[in-house]
Design a protein around this motif. Sequence first.
Motif, PDB file in Angstrom:
ATOM      1  N   ILE A  31       0.865  -1.285  -0.041  1.00  0.00           N
ATOM      2  CA  ILE A  31      -0.172  -0.103   0.059  1.00  0.00           C
ATOM      3  C   ILE A  31       0.831   1.368  -0.103  1.00  0.00           C
ATOM      4  O   ILE A  31       0.524   2.164  -0.792  1.00  0.00           O
ATOM      5  CB  ILE A  31      -1.276  -0.080   1.047  1.00  0.00           C
ATOM      6  N   GLN A  35       0.655   4.505  -5.793  1.00  0.00           N
ATOM      7  CA  GLN A  35       0.675   5.973  -6.108  1.00  0.00           C
ATOM      8  C   GLN A  35      -0.800   6.277  -6.786  1.00  0.00           C
ATOM      9  O   GLN A  35      -1.119   7.480  -6.536  1.00  0.00           O
ATOM     10  CB  GLN A  35       1.773   6.306  -7.336  1.00  0.00           C
ATOM     11  N   ASP A  36      -1.575   5.236  -6.808  1.00  0.00           N
ATOM     12  CA  ASP A  36      -2.580   5.502  -7.658  1.00  0.00           C
ATOM     13  C   ASP A  36      -3.960   5.376  -6.394  1.00  0.00           C
ATOM     14  O   ASP A  36      -4.054   4.413  -5.617  1.00  0.00           O
ATOM     15  CB  ASP A  36      -3.216   4.583  -8.662  1.00  0.00           C
ATOM     16  N   SER A  37      -4.680   6.583  -5.958  1.00  0.00           N
ATOM     17  CA  SER A  37      -5.386   6.577  -4.873  1.00  0.00           C
ATOM     18  C   SER A  37      -6.761   5.736  -5.003  1.00  0.00           C
ATOM     19  O   SER A  37      -7.117   5.145  -3.963  1.00  0.00           O
ATOM     20  CB  SER A  37      -6.063   8.043  -4.551  1.00  0.00           C
ATOM     21  N   ASP A  38      -7.264   5.403  -6.212  1.00  0.00           N
ATOM     22  CA  ASP A  38      -8.196   4.450  -6.387  1.00  0.00           C
ATOM     23  C   ASP A  38      -7.696   2.994  -5.942  1.00  0.00           C
ATOM     24  O   ASP A  38      -8.282   2.283  -5.468  1.00  0.00           O
ATOM     25  CB  ASP A  38      -8.945   4.548  -7.885  1.00  0.00           C
ATOM     26  N   VAL A  40      -4.993   2.161  -3.904  1.00  0.00           N
ATOM     27  CA  VAL A  40      -5.134   2.284  -2.511  1.00  0.00           C
ATOM     28  C   VAL A  40      -6.432   2.042  -1.674  1.00  0.00           C
ATOM     29  O   VAL A  40      -6.554   0.988  -1.153  1.00  0.00           O
ATOM     30  CB  VAL A  40      -4.315   3.575  -2.010  1.00  0.00           C
ATOM     31  N   GLU A  41      -7.295   2.590  -2.315  1.00  0.00           N
ATOM     32  CA  GLU A  41      -8.749   2.341  -1.816  1.00  0.00           C
ATOM     33  C   GLU A  41      -9.222   0.956  -2.016  1.00  0.00           C
ATOM     34  O   GLU A  41      -9.786   0.213  -0.989  1.00  0.00           O
ATOM     35  CB  GLU A  41     -10.020   3.478  -2.260  1.00  0.00           C
ATOM     36  N   ARG A  44      -7.404  -1.244   0.289  1.00  0.00           N
ATOM     37  CA  ARG A  44      -8.100  -1.352   1.662  1.00  0.00           C
ATOM     38  C   ARG A  44      -9.312  -2.060   1.831  1.00  0.00           C
ATOM     39  O   ARG A  44      -9.460  -2.601   3.079  1.00  0.00           O
ATOM     40  CB  ARG A  44      -8.026   0.184   2.155  1.00  0.00           C
TER      41      ARG A  44
END
Length: 67
Positions: A31, A35-38, A40-41, A44
Amino acid sequence: MDKFTVEEINLMCVFEGQDRKSMIADIKNVIPRIQDSDMVELARQVLGKLEVMSDEEFAEVALEVAE
């Protein structure tokens, strides 16, 4: 327990061949480098589901990449 989405299964396939606890550890280690926030979500979301399921439930999850 919520079922996994196609996207979640595809992410899990990257770590295929591992048991649930190893997959959790590896996703947690990856994680910080995503670098891509989508993504990472998504990672998670997968972690949340993996952490509340049993090893027996995990063994029943079909880890096959969907296109």
